[in-house]
Scaffold this active site. Structure first.
Site, PDB file in Angstrom:
ATOM      1  N   TYR A  86       7.944   1.608  -7.340  1.00  0.00           N
ATOM      2  CA  TYR A  86       7.237   0.334  -7.428  1.00  0.00           C
ATOM      3  C   TYR A  86       6.862   0.019  -8.880  1.00  0.00           C
ATOM      4  CZ  TYR A  86       6.961   1.148  -2.394  1.00  0.00           C
ATOM      5  OH  TYR A  86       7.271   1.413  -1.074  1.00  0.00           O
ATOM      6  N   GLU A 146       0.857  -1.182   0.000  1.00  0.00           N
ATOM      7  CA  GLU A 146       0.000   0.000   0.000  1.00  0.00           C
ATOM      8  C   GLU A 146       0.886   1.222   0.000  1.00  0.00           C
ATOM      9  OE1 GLU A 146      -1.652  -1.283   3.461  1.00  0.00           O
ATOM     10  OE2 GLU A 146      -3.257  -2.399   2.502  1.00  0.00           O
TER      11      GLU A 146
HETATM   12  C1  LIG Z   1      10.600   5.999  -1.940  1.00  0.00           C
HETATM   13  C2  LIG Z   1      12.065   5.814  -1.542  1.00  0.00           C
HETATM   14  C3  LIG Z   1      12.162   4.537  -0.674  1.00  0.00           C
HETATM   15  C4  LIG Z   1      12.933   5.651  -2.815  1.00  0.00           C
HETATM   16  O1  LIG Z   1      14.251   5.326  -2.410  1.00  0.00           O
HETATM   17  P1  LIG Z   1      15.524   5.612  -3.377  1.00  0.00           P
HETATM   18  O2  LIG Z   1      16.663   4.844  -2.812  1.00  0.00           O
HETATM   19  O3  LIG Z   1      15.688   7.069  -3.547  1.00  0.00           O
HETATM   20  O4  LIG Z   1      15.023   4.974  -4.756  1.00  0.00           O
HETATM   21  P2  LIG Z   1      15.976   4.478  -5.953  1.00  0.00           P
HETATM   22  O5  LIG Z   1      17.144   5.412  -6.040  1.00  0.00           O
HETATM   23  O6  LIG Z   1      16.248   3.032  -5.777  1.00  0.00           O
HETATM   24  O7  LIG Z   1      15.019   4.741  -7.203  1.00  0.00           O
HETATM   25  C5  LIG Z   1      14.671   3.699  -8.097  1.00  0.00           C
HETATM   26  C6  LIG Z   1      13.676   4.252  -9.078  1.00  0.00           C
HETATM   27  O8  LIG Z   1      12.488   4.707  -8.399  1.00  0.00           O
HETATM   28  C7  LIG Z   1      11.971   5.898  -9.040  1.00  0.00           C
HETATM   29  N1  LIG Z   1      12.134   7.055  -8.130  1.00  0.00           N
HETATM   30  C8  LIG Z   1      12.740   7.065  -6.917  1.00  0.00           C
HETATM   31  N2  LIG Z   1      12.657   8.293  -6.367  1.00  0.00           N
HETATM   32  C9  LIG Z   1      12.005   9.078  -7.265  1.00  0.00           C
HETATM   33  C10 LIG Z   1      11.609  10.447  -7.282  1.00  0.00           C
HETATM   34  N3  LIG Z   1      11.902  11.274  -6.250  1.00  0.00           N
HETATM   35  N4  LIG Z   1      10.923  10.899  -8.356  1.00  0.00           N
HETATM   36  C11 LIG Z   1      10.631  10.101  -9.392  1.00  0.00           C
HETATM   37  N5  LIG Z   1      10.987   8.783  -9.448  1.00  0.00           N
HETATM   38  C12 LIG Z   1      11.656   8.287  -8.395  1.00  0.00           C
HETATM   39  C13 LIG Z   1      12.833   6.082 -10.284  1.00  0.00           C
HETATM   40  O9  LIG Z   1      12.253   5.303 -11.305  1.00  0.00           O
HETATM   41  C14 LIG Z   1      14.152   5.484  -9.830  1.00  0.00           C
HETATM   42  O10 LIG Z   1      14.994   5.096 -10.899  1.00  0.00           O
HETATM   43  P3  LIG Z   1      15.987   6.199 -11.565  1.00  0.00           P
HETATM   44  O11 LIG Z   1      16.692   6.906 -10.424  1.00  0.00           O
HETATM   45  O12 LIG Z   1      16.898   5.350 -12.405  1.00  0.00           O
HETATM   46  O13 LIG Z   1      15.103   7.115 -12.343  1.00  0.00           O
HETATM   47  C15 LIG Z   1      12.610   7.063  -0.757  1.00  0.00           C
HETATM   48  O14 LIG Z   1      12.270   8.230  -1.472  1.00  0.00           O
HETATM   49  C16 LIG Z   1      12.089   7.173   0.672  1.00  0.00           C
HETATM   50  O15 LIG Z   1      12.680   6.619   1.624  1.00  0.00           O
HETATM   51  N6  LIG Z   1      10.980   7.913   0.837  1.00  0.00           N
HETATM   52  C17 LIG Z   1      10.418   8.135   2.192  1.00  0.00           C
HETATM   53  C18 LIG Z   1       9.783   6.863   2.724  1.00  0.00           C
HETATM   54  C19 LIG Z   1       8.672   6.365   1.822  1.00  0.00           C
HETATM   55  O16 LIG Z   1       7.844   7.114   1.331  1.00  0.00           O
HETATM   56  N7  LIG Z   1       8.661   5.016   1.625  1.00  0.00           N
HETATM   57  C20 LIG Z   1       7.657   4.356   0.820  1.00  0.00           C
HETATM   58  C21 LIG Z   1       6.463   4.056   1.619  1.00  0.00           C
HETATM   59  S1  LIG Z   1       5.236   3.167   0.673  1.00  0.00           S
END
Ligand SMILES: CC(C)(COP(=O)(O)OP(=O)(O)OC[C@H]1O[C@@H](n2cnc3c(N)ncnc32)[C@H](O)[C@@H]1OP(=O)(O)O)[C@@H](O)C(=O)NCCC(=O)NCCS
Length: 157
Positions: free
Chosen positions: A116, A104
């Site tokens: 995702y 979710e």
């Molecule tokens: C969501 C979260 C876990 C992503 O972590 P991350 O390590 O930055 O993600 P990644 O670097 O592995 O990103 C993989 C892909 O996801 C997508 N993505 C990640 N962050 C993004 C952003 N800010 N905007 C758009 N796409 C994004 C992209 O497709 C990315 O690939 P790319 O960098 O080659 O374009 C991080 O932003 C976070 O911790 N957020 C706060 C907690 C949260 O909301 N968790 C999810 C709860 S459901």
């Protein structure tokens, strides 16, 4: 970046990261501790220079796995940490017999939704007003075969 099991010694850093990422909705230290000990759950950590920079978990119910607590330190985002964590998680989950993955996510959490989707999840439903502080709908996402969207899935031609 080292991906490994999240362990008891990580709890303090994990709880801090949980609060930084999820605020009032953060799991308590006790809930995280219980998750680490639950036979139906599997949690992985991402470590860099001896520091916890991210973690995520999955809870198994027969062949389904619910992804929970995906969190990456703000200064370490957009470097592939969450993707790497989840890809490793899916490999371990597959070894445990999990075939379908669900989660979710707040409908306004675009970074997470994009992450995702990049891993093969699709939105299959909405839970209205599921979240509080602020109230927001949850998207229910499912993925039957995460490996199909991976560039580097082990064994892929
Ligand atoms: C969501 C979260 C876990 C992503 O972590 P991350 O390590 O930055 O993600 P990644 O670097 O592995 O990103 C993989 C892909 O996801 C997508 N993505 C990640 N962050 C993004 C952003 N800010 N905007 C758009 N796409 C994004 C992209 O497709 C990315 O690939 P790319 O960098 O080659 O374009 C991080 O932003 C976070 O911790 N957020 C706060 C907690 C949260 O909301 N968790 C999810 C709860 S459901």
């Amino acid at each position: 970046m080292l991906i490994r099991r999240l362990e008891g010694r990580d709890l303090e850093q994990a709880a801090r990261l949980e609060r930084a990422c999820f605020g009032k909705a953060a799991w308590s230290d006790a809930a995280l501790n219980a998750a680490l000990r639950d036979a139906n759950a599997l949690y992985l950590a991402a470590e860099e220079n001896g520091e916890l920079i991210g973690y995520c978990g999955i809870w198994q119910s027969f062949e389904d796995g619910e992804v929970m607590n995906v969190a990456v330190r703000e200064e370490c985002r957009r470097q592939g940490c969450a993707r790497k964590l989840l890809e490793e998680l899916f490999i371990h989950a597959g070894e445990r017999g999990i075939r379908r993955f669900t989660l979710e996510v707040r409908e306004g959490n675009l970074p997470a939704i994009r992450l995702y989707e990049a891993l093969g999840f699709v939105t299959e439903g909405i839970r209205k007003d599921f979240y509080d502080n602020p109230k927001e709908n949850a998207l229910i996402m499912w993925c039957d075969d995460p490996s199909s969207s991976w560039v580097e899935f082990p064994g892929r031609e």
